[in-house]
Design a protein around this motif. Structure first.
Motif, PDB file in Angstrom:
ATOM      1  N   THR A 162       0.810  -1.224   0.000  1.00 38.86           N
ATOM      2  CA  THR A 162       0.000   0.000   0.000  1.00 38.86           C
ATOM      3  C   THR A 162       0.834   1.260   0.000  1.00 38.86           C
ATOM      4  OG1 THR A 162      -0.076   0.129   2.416  1.00 38.86           O
ATOM      5  CG2 THR A 162      -1.761  -1.231   1.322  1.00 38.86           C
ATOM      6  N   LEU A 163       2.131   1.145   0.314  1.00 40.00           N
ATOM      7  CA  LEU A 163       3.068   2.264   0.469  1.00 40.00           C
ATOM      8  C   LEU A 163       2.758   3.118   1.697  1.00 40.00           C
ATOM      9  CD1 LEU A 163       3.517   3.434  -3.240  1.00 40.00           C
ATOM     10  CD2 LEU A 163       4.635   1.555  -2.018  1.00 40.00           C
ATOM     11  N   THR A 164       1.915   2.637   2.578  1.00 43.40           N
ATOM     12  CA  THR A 164       1.587   3.354   3.802  1.00 43.40           C
ATOM     13  C   THR A 164       2.792   3.390   4.742  1.00 43.40           C
ATOM     14  OG1 THR A 164      -0.700   2.618   3.627  1.00 43.40           O
ATOM     15  CG2 THR A 164       0.024   3.414   5.778  1.00 43.40           C
ATOM     16  N   THR A 165       3.023   4.544   5.334  1.00 49.77           N
ATOM     17  CA  THR A 165       4.087   4.667   6.330  1.00 49.77           C
ATOM     18  C   THR A 165       3.633   4.024   7.636  1.00 49.77           C
ATOM     19  OG1 THR A 165       4.827   6.747   5.327  1.00 49.77           O
ATOM     20  CG2 THR A 165       5.554   6.290   7.579  1.00 49.77           C
ATOM     21  N   ILE A 166       4.419   3.058   8.127  1.00 49.32           N
ATOM     22  CA  ILE A 166       4.090   2.389   9.387  1.00 49.32           C
ATOM     23  C   ILE A 166       4.649   3.175  10.564  1.00 49.32           C
ATOM     24  CG2 ILE A 166       4.441   0.282  10.744  1.00 49.32           C
ATOM     25  CD1 ILE A 166       4.401  -1.244   8.067  1.00 49.32           C
ATOM     26  N   GLY A 167       5.882   3.678  10.433  1.00 45.89           N
ATOM     27  CA  GLY A 167       6.430   4.506  11.502  1.00 45.89           C
ATOM     28  C   GLY A 167       7.916   4.284  11.689  1.00 45.89           C
ATOM     29  N   ARG A 168       8.478   5.045  12.609  1.00 45.76           N
ATOM     30  CA  ARG A 168       9.897   4.983  12.913  1.00 45.76           C
ATOM     31  C   ARG A 168      10.261   3.628  13.505  1.00 45.76           C
ATOM     32  NH1 ARG A 168      13.072   9.048  15.126  1.00 45.76           N
ATOM     33  NH2 ARG A 168      11.942  10.426  13.698  1.00 45.76           N
ATOM     34  N   VAL A 169      11.353   3.046  13.018  1.00 43.83           N
ATOM     35  CA  VAL A 169      11.885   1.817  13.608  1.00 43.83           C
ATOM     36  C   VAL A 169      12.614   2.177  14.899  1.00 43.83           C
ATOM     37  CG1 VAL A 169      13.495  -0.101  13.312  1.00 43.83           C
ATOM     38  CG2 VAL A 169      12.081   0.667  11.381  1.00 43.83           C
ATOM     39  N   ARG A 170      12.216   1.592  16.006  1.00 49.49           N
ATOM     40  CA  ARG A 170      12.836   1.841  17.304  1.00 49.49           C
ATOM     41  C   ARG A 170      13.788   0.688  17.610  1.00 49.49           C
ATOM     42  NH1 ARG A 170      11.557   7.176  17.975  1.00 49.49           N
ATOM     43  NH2 ARG A 170       9.347   7.498  17.418  1.00 49.49           N
ATOM     44  N   PHE A 171      15.060   0.930  17.475  1.00 51.82           N
ATOM     45  CA  PHE A 171      16.038  -0.115  17.738  1.00 51.82           C
ATOM     46  C   PHE A 171      16.172  -0.352  19.245  1.00 51.82           C
ATOM     47  CE2 PHE A 171      17.454   1.404  13.503  1.00 51.82           C
ATOM     48  CZ  PHE A 171      17.317   0.198  12.820  1.00 51.82           C
ATOM     49  N   GLU A 172      16.282  -1.602  19.616  1.00 53.48           N
ATOM     50  CA  GLU A 172      16.283  -1.996  21.021  1.00 53.48           C
ATOM     51  C   GLU A 172      17.713  -2.223  21.505  1.00 53.48           C
ATOM     52  OE1 GLU A 172      13.782  -5.396  20.749  1.00 53.48           O
ATOM     53  OE2 GLU A 172      11.951  -4.217  20.412  1.00 53.48           O
ATOM     54  N   ASP A 173      18.500  -1.163  21.461  1.00 53.68           N
ATOM     55  CA  ASP A 173      19.893  -1.248  21.899  1.00 53.68           C
ATOM     56  C   ASP A 173      20.344   0.163  22.239  1.00 53.68           C
ATOM     57  OD1 ASP A 173      21.197   0.098  19.483  1.00 53.68           O
ATOM     58  OD2 ASP A 173      20.171  -1.555  18.493  1.00 53.68           O
ATOM     59  N   ASP A 174      21.580   0.279  22.720  1.00 57.40           N
ATOM     60  CA  ASP A 174      22.120   1.592  23.071  1.00 57.40           C
ATOM     61  C   ASP A 174      23.328   1.941  22.192  1.00 57.40           C
ATOM     62  OD1 ASP A 174      23.903  -0.227  24.058  1.00 57.40           O
ATOM     63  OD2 ASP A 174      23.901   0.542  26.117  1.00 57.40           O
ATOM     64  N   LEU A 175      23.371   1.386  20.981  1.00 61.26           N
ATOM     65  CA  LEU A 175      24.480   1.656  20.075  1.00 61.26           C
ATOM     66  C   LEU A 175      24.479   3.130  19.683  1.00 61.26           C
ATOM     67  CD1 LEU A 175      26.695  -0.125  18.756  1.00 61.26           C
ATOM     68  CD2 LEU A 175      25.280  -0.143  16.692  1.00 61.26           C
ATOM     69  N   HIS A 176      25.618   3.790  19.870  1.00 61.86           N
ATOM     70  CA  HIS A 176      25.727   5.227  19.589  1.00 61.86           C
ATOM     71  C   HIS A 176      26.109   5.413  18.131  1.00 61.86           C
ATOM     72  CE1 HIS A 176      27.250   9.429  21.004  1.00 61.86           C
ATOM     73  NE2 HIS A 176      26.744   9.466  19.784  1.00 61.86           N
ATOM     74  N   ILE A 177      25.180   6.002  17.356  1.00 69.51           N
ATOM     75  CA  ILE A 177      25.416   6.280  15.937  1.00 69.51           C
ATOM     76  C   ILE A 177      24.869   7.667  15.635  1.00 69.51           C
ATOM     77  CG2 ILE A 177      24.757   5.656  13.578  1.00 69.51           C
ATOM     78  CD1 ILE A 177      24.840   2.765  14.372  1.00 69.51           C
ATOM     79  N   ASP A 178      25.697   8.526  15.069  1.00 68.83           N
ATOM     80  CA  ASP A 178      25.274   9.872  14.679  1.00 68.83           C
ATOM     81  C   ASP A 178      24.949   9.970  13.195  1.00 68.83           C
ATOM     82  OD1 ASP A 178      25.713  11.224  17.271  1.00 68.83           O
ATOM     83  OD2 ASP A 178      27.816  10.740  16.913  1.00 68.83           O
ATOM     84  N   LEU A 179      25.713   9.278  12.366  1.00 71.16           N
ATOM     85  CA  LEU A 179      25.511   9.247  10.918  1.00 71.16           C
ATOM     86  C   LEU A 179      25.475   7.790  10.484  1.00 71.16           C
ATOM     87  CD1 LEU A 179      28.265  11.859   9.913  1.00 71.16           C
ATOM     88  CD2 LEU A 179      25.900  12.330  10.561  1.00 71.16           C
ATOM     89  N   MET A 180      24.803   7.521   9.351  1.00 66.46           N
ATOM     90  CA  MET A 180      24.714   6.123   8.921  1.00 66.46           C
ATOM     91  C   MET A 180      24.704   6.065   7.401  1.00 66.46           C
ATOM     92  SD  MET A 180      21.862   3.279  10.039  1.00 66.46           S
ATOM     93  CE  MET A 180      20.589   3.861   8.891  1.00 66.46           C
ATOM     94  N   ALA A 181      25.318   5.027   6.848  1.00 66.13           N
ATOM     95  CA  ALA A 181      25.268   4.826   5.404  1.00 66.13           C
ATOM     96  C   ALA A 181      23.820   4.634   4.959  1.00 66.13           C
ATOM     97  CB  ALA A 181      26.107   3.615   5.014  1.00 66.13           C
TER      98      ALA A 181
END
Length: 486
Positions: A162-181
């Protein structure tokens, strides 16, 4: 008739009115629900599934606008193809990311973008910094779940049918990432791999994996550097993740506090050169090789040959391509100043420098057979080509390149833009180029976006799929086979 979803938030301020093929850089695409597409020619009977396109579609808002091709608010396009019946159907939806919702409510870019400044106050940036989640670049899967992303850690899930937006993926960890490929890899088991950067006085590249069915980023290796380079993608060989360190280097304080556009918080450092790092997938150990200064968006592939690693990158001699791809020069037909070069780097044990070999020039947005990624060398690739004489000002041809002999085949529509050719393999075939290319294209006289269906080996045109509207120029695509999508 197609049902056009007339939502107030979907009506942009459209300017300027652009002629011909340049309409792909114009706002104004509508949300359309399940419209038939005209099919010109004959579709292969085996081609059944859903072509997913992603990219910016809205650059002008009532109180402000985005400045760069990469910046526009994202729209997803889905094309359901039934080759046996000779039919195709189209739908489109804006991604309802946090950035989209805030920007539509504000009437101006709310969270900044690749080359559009942030509009929040300095105090807000210090206390509660916000990154865009406008996932206009890449689509991928974690298990059976579809996600979209850009170059921040914010990942958005959507429904591929449907191309409907489900929402933000909430990762279940404390990995510190500021930028991502923007480009990760989904392996044969549905696990998603990517590389992120933690910024600081010393910066850290972190390779991680998200196992299918989970939302936990598992660290698999890291690289510590004095200054991180611009990161858009990485490569994968059989036993290594290959991360290139561009000479366009991040300025952490500027990224956090200045309010500058994202890419203007990087500085070209030719004197510092570049690096290629290989992270072992087995134990996380790292080996590194020096390169001359490069700028790079995409890899073609990486593979292992004895105790050596080979990596093929699409490189630029500097970062001026960033300015070439701003909206104003693109809309004014300004030619790209620096052509991309496909360079093969040989990474030899016991040597500190990578050994380069020029393979080809003038090709971007590369594709190889997906089964070759991480499984040995591909012998052919496909990409979008630029006129080496610069008679055309943008990507205007589809190229098949033999990576051993250098033989080049070209498919070209007159007076048209031709974007990334997505390779779809014929089911059950083990032949590397047995399949089709799906090529988004727009010519001066087209009434809507056209998807070329080409034989991947000969580049013979088999069919054209005509969309009910101009599809704004995007970057990358994905294909969901019919067993999953229908």
């Amino acid at each position: 008739m197609a049902a056009v979803l007339e939502r107030p938030e979907s009506k942009p301020r459209v300017e300027p009115a652009l002629p011909g093929r340049l309409r792909g850089f114009q706002s104004g695409a509508r949300e359309i629900d399940d419209a038939p597409m005209r099919v010109h020619g004959t579709l292969p009977g085996w081609l059944r599934g859903r072509l997913l396109l992603n990219g910016p579609a809205l650059w002008e808002l009532p109180k402000g606008q985005y400045e760069h091709w990469f910046d526009g608010l994202a729209m997803l396009h889905g094309i359901a193809i039934n080759g046996g019946a000779g039919t195709a159907r189209y739908r489109s939806r804006f991604q309802h990311s946090e950035d989209y919702l805030r920007s539509i409510a504000l009437g101006a870019p709310a969270l900044g973008a690749f080359d559009t400044p942030k509009h929040d106050r300095w105090f807000t940036r210090v206390i509660s910094p916000r990154n865009t989640d406008n996932g206009a670049v890449v689509m991928a899967r974690i298990g059976e779940d579809w996600i979209s992303m850009t170059e921040t850690p914010m990942v958005t899930e959507f429904d591929a049918a449907t191309l409907t937006t489900i929402g933000r993926v909430r990762f279940e960890d404390d990995l510190h990432i500021d930028l991502m490929a923007a480009h990760g890899f989904t392996d044969a088991d549905g696990n998603w791999w990517n590389v992120g950067i933690q910024l600081g006085p010393k910066s850290v590249y972190r390779l991680f994996r998200v196992a299918a069915g989970t939302r936990r980023r598992e660290p698999r290796g890291e690289i510590r550097v004095a200054q991180a380079g611009y990161l858009h993608a990485f490569a994968r060989s059989e036993r290594h993740a290959l991360v290139w360190e561009c000479a366009l280097r991040a300025q952490p304080l500027s990224l956090r506090f200045s309010g500058k556009p994202y890419i203007r918080a990087f500085k070209w450092d030719a004197g510092g050169g570049s690096m290629l790092h290989a992270i072992s997938l087995d134990d996380g150990s790292v080996r590194s090789w020096a390169l001359p200064p490069i700028f790079c968006f995409h890899a073609v592939q990486a593979w292992e040959q004895g105790d050596e690693i080979l990596v093929e990158l699409i490189t630029y001699e500097d970062a001026s391509v960033v300015d070439d791809l701003r909206l104003q020069p693109l809309r004014n037909c300004a030619p790209q100043q620096v052509l991309p070069q496909l360079v093969r780097y040989r990474l030899r044990p016991g040597h500190s420098d990578a050994l380069p070999e020029l393979v080809a020039a003038g090709v971007e947005l590369p594709q190889v057979h997906p089964a070759r990624i991480g499984a040995g060398a591909a012998t052919c690739m496909w990409g979008s080509g630029l006129d080496p004489e610069r008679r055309a000002t943008f990507l205007d041809r589809t190229v098949r390149l033999d990576l051993r002999s250098g033989e080049r085949r070209v498919w070209q529509r007159p007076n048209a833009v031709q974007l990334e050719p997505l390779f779809v393999p014929r089911p059950g075939s083990a032949v590397e180029d047995d399949g089709v290319l799906l090529v988004p294209t727009l010519a001066d006289g087209d009434t809507g976006g056209m998807i070329g269906v080409l034989d991947a080996r000969s580049l013979e045109g088999l069919a054209m799929l005509e969309a009910p509207q101009v599809i704004p120029f995007g970057f990358h695509a994905a294909f969901e086979p019919a067993a999953q999508s229908f």
